[in-house]
Design an enzyme around this catalytic site. Structure first.
Site, short mmCIF file in Angstrom:
data_model
loop_
_atom_site.label_atom_id
_atom_site.label_comp_id
_atom_site.label_asym_id
_atom_site.label_seq_id
_atom_site.Cartn_x
_atom_site.Cartn_y
_atom_site.Cartn_z
N GLY A 49 -6.11 6.56 -14.04
CA GLY A 49 -6.20 7.13 -12.90
C GLY A 49 -6.83 8.33 -12.62
O GLY A 49 -7.20 8.74 -11.40
N ASP B 122 -9.29 -0.40 -13.47
CA ASP B 122 -9.05 -0.40 -12.12
C ASP B 122 -9.50 0.82 -11.66
O ASP B 122 -10.18 1.54 -12.04
CB ASP B 122 -7.39 -0.76 -11.93
N GLU C 53 -7.77 0.67 -20.32
CA GLU C 53 -6.59 -0.16 -20.04
C GLU C 53 -6.87 -1.11 -20.98
O GLU C 53 -5.65 -1.83 -21.02
CB GLU C 53 -7.08 -0.73 -18.38
N GLY D 157 -2.30 6.68 -15.09
CA GLY D 157 -0.93 6.65 -14.53
C GLY D 157 0.28 6.67 -15.37
O GLY D 157 0.03 7.02 -16.44
#
Length: 344
Positions: free
Chosen positions: A113, A144, A136, A65
């Site tokens: 992502g 995630d 992350e 992301g």
């Protein structure tokens, strides 16, 4: 489509190209919505037999992301980030149950992502250039995009190591850990993509797939499974230090650089994910955890240190594992103020 995503038909293939090569194809909210729109449009289109996801440029599929956006938005309340995560996680879940073959070409860097839009697909391809990771914890976040489910289902404690230490996988590792299905040399990708326009996806990929390369993580299973089976991050670190294995000592040093809070939240999330019955359940949990992380000091500080100021010296708060209250960890799993993801 808007900036960042190219969508086109190529024979019977619906092609989606993530197109921000200067930013390693990092995902914006608009890109997530554009990919979703393409998938929705093709789901009932009989002329589209297969969907193929690739990244523009030579460096990778997607680095994750747009974390600079996370940084700036979190400083003003995080509403934009929460909206991004809602739509991103819903896209991840759709990909996992897409009614047509979804071929993701995980060539080069595929992180965060990028894993979310590829590793839940039905046909996942890696090459000798693949570098796959859920990094992350390096920036004060937690794995995630369904990563907690993928990591929790990896052999032994490999997923715990990958999630806590934010370690990278080679193509062989990604195949071993369940993040990919097929190995295809990068030099053959143009032919593969051309053939997908006309032939059945499974048969085409099978023609180009080669035996899996060695998985370096397989050789490390001994100390990884022993050390990461512990019930707390403190005990994991203690076992890593005491093991006498140079790679374990290096892992302990890497954990010492991560956010203590996010390490504890990540371990709890991975242990909980082992009992989840579906990707949707893991994504629901991740949404709670990620929303709490957006409101936590360590997210802004971690991105500042790694990406904004690049001093590589984050000042975590709390600064040590001993200072992280277990009640604070449990609070990450409570419903966010503006409600749950509600995938069901």
């Amino acid at each position: 489509m808007g900036d960042g995503v190219l969508v086109r038909r190529d024979g019977g293939a619906g092609r989606i190209v993530l197109d921000r090569p200067r930013a390693l194809n990092s995902l914006t909210h608009g890109m997530v919505l554009d990919v979703r729109a393409a998938l929705d449009a093709w789901a009932d289109d009989d002329a589209v037999r297969v969907v193929v996801l690739t990244g523009a440029g030579e460096r990778g599929l997607c680095a994750g992301g747009d974390i600079r956006m996370f940084h700036d938005d979190a400083k003003v309340g995080g509403a934009g980030t929460r909206a991004f995560l809602r739509d991103e996680y819903r896209l991840n879940e759709l990909i996992s149950r897409y009614p047509k073959p979804y071929v993701a070409v995980m060539d080069g860097i595929t992180m965060g992502g990028g894993v979310g839009v590829s590793a839940h697909g039905s046909v996942r391809i890696v090459t000798e250039r693949s570098v796959v990771a859920l990094p992350e914890t390096r920036i004060g976040l937690v794995p995630d995009v369904g990563g907690s489910r993928l990591l929790s289902r990896a052999p032994g404690e490999l997923g715990t190591h990958l999630g806590l230490a934010a370690a990278s996988m080679t193509a062989g590792d990604a195949l071993l850990c369940g993040f990919a299905d097929h190995f295809v040399p990068s030099g053959r990708l143009p032919e593969l993509l051309a053939d997908l326009a006309d032939g059945p996806a499974a048969e085409v990929v099978a023609r180009y797939a080669e035996p899996a390369p060695a998985a370096p993580l397989a050789e490390q299973r001994g100390w990884i499974d022993t050390c990461y089976a512990a019930d707390s991050v403190e005990e994991i670190v203690g076992r890593l230090v005491a093991s006498g294995v140079p790679e374990a000592k290096q892992a302990a040093e890497e954990l010492a650089e991560r956010s203590p809070t996010m390490l504890k939240v990540t371990l709890s999330a991975l242990r909980r994910a082992r009992s989840h019955g579906s990707l949707a359940e893991s994504l629901e949990q991740e949404y709670r955890v990620s929303c709490a992380a957006v409101a936590h000091h360590d997210l802004v500080e971690g991105i500042r240190a790694q990406v904004v100021d690049k001093d590589r010296n984050p000042r975590w708060s709390p600064a040590t594992l001993a200072e992280v209250d277990e009640r604070a960890v449990a609070a990450f799993f409570e419903p966010p103020a503006d409600g749950d993801l509600r995938l069901g």
